[in-house]
Scaffold this motif. Sequence first.
Motif, mmCIF file in Angstrom:
data_model
loop_
_atom_site.group_PDB
_atom_site.id
_atom_site.type_symbol
_atom_site.label_atom_id
_atom_site.label_comp_id
_atom_site.label_asym_id
_atom_site.label_seq_id
_atom_site.Cartn_x
_atom_site.Cartn_y
_atom_site.Cartn_z
ATOM 1 N N ARG A 1 0.836 -1.209 0.000
ATOM 2 C CA ARG A 1 0.000 0.000 0.000
ATOM 3 C C ARG A 1 0.871 1.259 0.000
ATOM 4 N NH1 ARG A 1 -1.526 3.215 4.082
ATOM 5 N NH2 ARG A 1 -0.947 1.691 5.679
ATOM 6 N N TRP A 2 1.898 1.288 0.852
ATOM 7 C CA TRP A 2 2.779 2.453 0.919
ATOM 8 C C TRP A 2 3.441 2.714 -0.427
ATOM 9 C CZ3 TRP A 2 5.163 0.080 5.881
ATOM 10 C CH2 TRP A 2 4.366 0.386 7.003
ATOM 11 N N CYS A 3 3.878 1.664 -1.092
ATOM 12 C CA CYS A 3 4.496 1.828 -2.413
ATOM 13 C C CYS A 3 3.474 2.308 -3.436
ATOM 14 C CB CYS A 3 5.131 0.515 -2.875
ATOM 15 S SG CYS A 3 6.628 0.059 -1.972
ATOM 16 N N ARG A 4 2.309 1.710 -3.435
ATOM 17 C CA ARG A 4 1.251 2.078 -4.382
ATOM 18 C C ARG A 4 0.822 3.538 -4.190
ATOM 19 N NH1 ARG A 4 -1.844 -1.599 -2.940
ATOM 20 N NH2 ARG A 4 -3.213 -0.442 -1.577
ATOM 21 N N GLN A 5 0.760 3.996 -2.945
ATOM 22 C CA GLN A 5 0.308 5.353 -2.653
ATOM 23 C C GLN A 5 1.424 6.392 -2.718
ATOM 24 O OE1 GLN A 5 -1.606 4.923 1.201
ATOM 25 N NE2 GLN A 5 -3.526 4.268 0.276
ATOM 26 N N GLY A 6 2.643 5.967 -2.991
ATOM 27 C CA GLY A 6 3.756 6.903 -3.095
ATOM 28 C C GLY A 6 4.209 7.469 -1.764
ATOM 29 N N LEU A 7 3.982 6.746 -0.675
ATOM 30 C CA LEU A 7 4.334 7.224 0.660
ATOM 31 C C LEU A 7 5.726 6.795 1.111
ATOM 32 C CD1 LEU A 7 0.930 6.496 2.448
ATOM 33 C CD2 LEU A 7 1.763 8.693 1.546
ATOM 34 N N ALA A 8 6.326 5.861 0.400
ATOM 35 C CA ALA A 8 7.618 5.311 0.815
ATOM 36 C C ALA A 8 8.766 5.932 0.034
ATOM 37 C CB ALA A 8 7.628 3.792 0.625
ATOM 38 N N LEU A 9 9.857 6.141 0.749
ATOM 39 C CA LEU A 9 11.133 6.519 0.153
ATOM 40 C C LEU A 9 12.056 5.318 0.309
ATOM 41 C CD1 LEU A 9 11.563 10.018 1.834
ATOM 42 C CD2 LEU A 9 10.761 9.545 -0.487
ATOM 43 N N VAL A 10 12.897 5.072 -0.677
ATOM 44 C CA VAL A 10 13.832 3.955 -0.598
ATOM 45 C C VAL A 10 15.255 4.460 -0.774
ATOM 46 C CG1 VAL A 10 12.190 2.221 -1.396
ATOM 47 C CG2 VAL A 10 13.623 3.396 -3.061
ATOM 48 N N ALA A 11 16.171 3.752 -0.135
ATOM 49 C CA ALA A 11 17.598 3.975 -0.346
ATOM 50 C C ALA A 11 18.092 2.763 -1.114
ATOM 51 C CB ALA A 11 18.327 4.093 0.985
ATOM 52 N N GLU A 12 18.886 3.019 -2.154
ATOM 53 C CA GLU A 12 19.424 1.898 -2.928
ATOM 54 C C GLU A 12 20.814 2.217 -3.425
ATOM 55 O OE1 GLU A 12 17.399 0.771 -6.570
ATOM 56 O OE2 GLU A 12 17.119 2.856 -7.112
ATOM 57 N N ASP A 13 21.564 1.144 -3.625
ATOM 58 C CA ASP A 13 22.865 1.253 -4.264
ATOM 59 C C ASP A 13 22.907 0.238 -5.397
ATOM 60 O OD1 ASP A 13 23.347 -1.249 -3.087
ATOM 61 O OD2 ASP A 13 24.919 -0.524 -1.741
ATOM 62 N N ALA A 14 24.065 0.011 -5.931
ATOM 63 C CA ALA A 14 24.183 -0.897 -7.073
ATOM 64 C C ALA A 14 23.736 -2.317 -6.737
ATOM 65 C CB ALA A 14 25.627 -0.907 -7.582
ATOM 66 N N SER A 15 23.778 -2.684 -5.461
ATOM 67 C CA SER A 15 23.389 -4.037 -5.067
ATOM 68 C C SER A 15 21.879 -4.193 -4.896
ATOM 69 C CB SER A 15 24.092 -4.437 -3.769
ATOM 70 O OG SER A 15 23.586 -3.694 -2.677
#
Length: 156
Positions: free
Chosen positions: A42-56
């Motif tokens: 739901r959080w992803c669908r509603q645009g409420l989540a922020l993510v941290a990512e790297d090359a892995s």
Amino acid sequence: MNTVDLDEFVVRRASESDADALVGIDMVAVEGDDGRQVNIRRWCRQGLALVAEDASGLLGYCVVEYTFFEQGFVTMLMVAPSARGRGVGHRLLDAAATSCMTPKLFTSTNVSNQPMQRLLQRAGWSPVGLLHGLDEGDPELFYLRRWQTTATDPVT
């Protein structure tokens, strides 16, 4: 030979396609908590989540909602165990504050969660209250991070 700085990662808004990967790094969801898995989707669908990512791949996520007295509230901060100690949580909290649409941003954590309390203090949050009764024998500490103006959501 090219080397990759292990501390290099980006923070961006999550998309629906990130949900499965977020479930995979969230230890509560991994252990089979269906409610957490539903919330992540739901959080992803509603645009409420922020993510941290790297090359892995994805390293962690943070969720800001606006149901706490119409103020921003960090509902969830989760960093993959393998990514802890790299500043991921701090950067996610900073991004949450920067993208917050209200002048006040709150969060809470249990008294027993000393690592989260240390992170919040390092990230410039101030303790503002204590609530008994949510988790028996483990009161909830509330924190506030103030901003002078509301954000225009610089996180993409």
